[in-house]
Motif scaffolding. Structure first.
Motif, PDB file in Angstrom:
ATOM      1  N   ARG A   9    -121.623  -0.052  68.311  1.00 53.30           N
ATOM      2  CA  ARG A   9    -122.471  -0.687  67.528  1.00 53.30           C
ATOM      3  C   ARG A   9    -122.696  -2.298  67.985  1.00 53.30           C
ATOM      4  O   ARG A   9    -121.600  -2.847  68.871  1.00 53.30           O
ATOM      5  CB  ARG A   9    -122.103  -0.749  66.171  1.00 53.30           C
ATOM      6  N   PRO A  10    -123.483  -2.950  67.600  1.00 54.45           N
ATOM      7  CA  PRO A  10    -123.615  -4.157  68.222  1.00 54.45           C
ATOM      8  C   PRO A  10    -122.560  -5.098  67.379  1.00 54.45           C
ATOM      9  O   PRO A  10    -121.973  -5.017  66.364  1.00 54.45           O
ATOM     10  CB  PRO A  10    -124.911  -4.885  67.676  1.00 54.45           C
ATOM     11  N   VAL A  11    -121.865  -6.151  68.413  1.00 51.36           N
ATOM     12  CA  VAL A  11    -120.601  -6.748  67.831  1.00 51.36           C
ATOM     13  C   VAL A  11    -120.614  -8.307  67.992  1.00 51.36           C
ATOM     14  O   VAL A  11    -121.404  -8.524  69.019  1.00 51.36           O
ATOM     15  CB  VAL A  11    -119.356  -6.291  68.541  1.00 51.36           C
ATOM     16  N   THR A  12    -120.216  -8.998  67.455  1.00 46.44           N
ATOM     17  CA  THR A  12    -120.117 -10.604  67.415  1.00 46.44           C
ATOM     18  C   THR A  12    -118.973 -10.780  68.486  1.00 46.44           C
ATOM     19  O   THR A  12    -117.780 -10.149  68.407  1.00 46.44           O
ATOM     20  CB  THR A  12    -120.139 -11.163  66.253  1.00 46.44           C
ATOM     21  N   VAL A  13    -118.865 -12.044  68.958  1.00 43.01           N
ATOM     22  CA  VAL A  13    -117.672 -12.647  69.697  1.00 43.01           C
ATOM     23  C   VAL A  13    -116.464 -12.745  68.679  1.00 43.01           C
ATOM     24  O   VAL A  13    -115.430 -12.257  69.160  1.00 43.01           O
ATOM     25  CB  VAL A  13    -118.237 -14.129  70.114  1.00 43.01           C
ATOM     26  N   ARG A  14    -116.746 -13.017  67.521  1.00 43.21           N
ATOM     27  CA  ARG A  14    -115.767 -13.093  66.627  1.00 43.21           C
ATOM     28  C   ARG A  14    -115.260 -11.865  66.191  1.00 43.21           C
ATOM     29  O   ARG A  14    -113.735 -11.785  66.156  1.00 43.21           O
ATOM     30  CB  ARG A  14    -116.361 -13.907  65.187  1.00 43.21           C
ATOM     31  N   GLU A  15    -115.693 -10.874  66.051  1.00 48.59           N
ATOM     32  CA  GLU A  15    -115.080  -9.449  65.954  1.00 48.59           C
ATOM     33  C   GLU A  15    -114.239  -9.016  67.117  1.00 48.59           C
ATOM     34  O   GLU A  15    -113.122  -8.591  66.750  1.00 48.59           O
ATOM     35  CB  GLU A  15    -116.309  -8.499  65.780  1.00 48.59           C
ATOM     36  N   VAL A  16    -114.854  -9.251  68.259  1.00 48.03           N
ATOM     37  CA  VAL A  16    -113.976  -9.004  69.406  1.00 48.03           C
ATOM     38  C   VAL A  16    -112.748  -9.760  69.462  1.00 48.03           C
ATOM     39  O   VAL A  16    -111.763  -9.333  69.726  1.00 48.03           O
ATOM     40  CB  VAL A  16    -114.688  -9.068  70.794  1.00 48.03           C
ATOM     41  N   LEU A  17    -112.804 -11.092  69.116  1.00 43.94           N
ATOM     42  CA  LEU A  17    -111.874 -11.931  69.210  1.00 43.94           C
ATOM     43  C   LEU A  17    -110.887 -11.530  68.315  1.00 43.94           C
ATOM     44  O   LEU A  17    -109.629 -11.440  68.576  1.00 43.94           O
ATOM     45  CB  LEU A  17    -112.222 -13.380  69.029  1.00 43.94           C
ATOM     46  N   GLU A  18    -111.171 -11.268  66.980  1.00 44.42           N
ATOM     47  CA  GLU A  18    -110.152 -10.839  66.027  1.00 44.42           C
ATOM     48  C   GLU A  18    -109.467  -9.516  66.375  1.00 44.42           C
ATOM     49  O   GLU A  18    -108.082  -9.421  66.422  1.00 44.42           O
ATOM     50  CB  GLU A  18    -111.120 -10.629  64.644  1.00 44.42           C
ATOM     51  N   LEU A  20    -108.920  -8.552  69.693  1.00 45.07           N
ATOM     52  CA  LEU A  20    -107.956  -8.822  70.830  1.00 45.07           C
ATOM     53  C   LEU A  20    -106.738  -9.401  70.130  1.00 45.07           C
ATOM     54  O   LEU A  20    -105.679  -9.525  70.838  1.00 45.07           O
ATOM     55  CB  LEU A  20    -108.818  -9.601  71.779  1.00 45.07           C
ATOM     56  N   GLN A  21    -107.063 -10.554  69.336  1.00 42.31           N
ATOM     57  CA  GLN A  21    -105.958 -11.149  68.875  1.00 42.31           C
ATOM     58  C   GLN A  21    -104.677 -10.604  68.092  1.00 42.31           C
ATOM     59  O   GLN A  21    -103.663 -10.989  68.023  1.00 42.31           O
ATOM     60  CB  GLN A  21    -106.443 -12.575  68.005  1.00 42.31           C
ATOM     61  N   GLN A  22    -105.162  -9.299  67.657  1.00 39.63           N
ATOM     62  CA  GLN A  22    -103.850  -8.403  67.344  1.00 39.63           C
ATOM     63  C   GLN A  22    -103.055  -8.029  68.598  1.00 39.63           C
ATOM     64  O   GLN A  22    -101.973  -7.857  68.053  1.00 39.63           O
ATOM     65  CB  GLN A  22    -104.566  -7.186  66.772  1.00 39.63           C
ATOM     66  N   GLU A  23    -103.391  -8.080  69.693  1.00 41.05           N
ATOM     67  CA  GLU A  23    -102.777  -7.810  70.924  1.00 41.05           C
ATOM     68  C   GLU A  23    -102.241  -9.048  71.563  1.00 41.05           C
ATOM     69  O   GLU A  23    -100.952  -9.025  72.110  1.00 41.05           O
ATOM     70  CB  GLU A  23    -103.513  -7.071  71.905  1.00 41.05           C
ATOM     71  N   ARG A  24    -102.895 -10.150  71.591  1.00 38.32           N
ATOM     72  CA  ARG A  24    -102.461 -11.234  72.333  1.00 38.32           C
ATOM     73  C   ARG A  24    -103.110 -12.339  71.782  1.00 38.32           C
ATOM     74  O   ARG A  24    -104.432 -12.239  71.298  1.00 38.32           O
ATOM     75  CB  ARG A  24    -102.690 -10.945  73.934  1.00 38.32           C
ATOM     76  N   SER A  25    -102.642 -13.495  72.259  1.00 38.97           N
ATOM     77  CA  SER A  25    -103.430 -14.804  72.060  1.00 38.97           C
ATOM     78  C   SER A  25    -104.620 -15.104  73.038  1.00 38.97           C
ATOM     79  O   SER A  25    -104.433 -14.983  74.283  1.00 38.97           O
ATOM     80  CB  SER A  25    -102.335 -15.939  72.316  1.00 38.97           C
ATOM     81  N   ILE A  26    -105.678 -15.112  72.498  1.00 34.91           N
ATOM     82  CA  ILE A  26    -107.070 -15.481  73.296  1.00 34.91           C
ATOM     83  C   ILE A  26    -107.692 -16.369  72.469  1.00 34.91           C
ATOM     84  O   ILE A  26    -107.921 -16.390  71.250  1.00 34.91           O
ATOM     85  CB  ILE A  26    -107.510 -14.213  73.681  1.00 34.91           C
TER      86      ILE A  26
END
Length: 122
Positions: A9-18, A20-26
């Motif tokens: 589905r369409p995603v925002t930068v914020r959704e992807v960021l949150e 990814l941040q569960q795995e590492r700092s980005i």
């Protein structure tokens, strides 16, 4: 791309960021830059939503993988040898998947009418 394909589905930068941040700092800007690069390469399309964008995959993961394989194969000076080498790298499970895919592409087999008349239609 993995996140975009996973959610389908369409995603925002914020959704992807949150996610990814569960795995590492980005950093937000890193995710934003990567999604912008994917957009410029034509792998995702984007639509403005307020001050942000929603990004969506242009093709499926399977179609993308197929395009990569086709591109690599077409650049070979000996495509048959490249295929033999590629098949040699496959696991038994991958070879079975390949055989299944070939059967799907070829469609149902039709009995040869000449062979049916020779054996009495059995």
């Amino acid at each position: 791309m993995t996140r975009v394909w996973k959610w389908n589905r369409p995603v925002t930068v914020r959704e992807v960021l949150e996610d990814l941040q569960q795995e590492r700092s980005i950093a937000y800007t890193t995710v934003m830059t990567v999604l912008d690069n994917l957009h410029q390469k034509g792998w995702v399309r984007r639509e403005a939503e307020g001050r942000a964008y929603r990004y969506e995959a242009v093709s499926t993961r399977a179609a993308y993988a197929a395009a990569l394989m086709n591109d690599a194969w077409s650049q070979s000076d000996n495509p048959a040898a490249a295929l033999v080498a590629f098949f040699g790298m496959m696991s038994e499970e991958q070879r079975q998947a390949l055989q299944d895919a070939v059967r799907i592409v070829q469609g149902p087999t039709v009995e040869n009418p000449d062979s049916a008349s020779r054996d009495g239609g059995r």
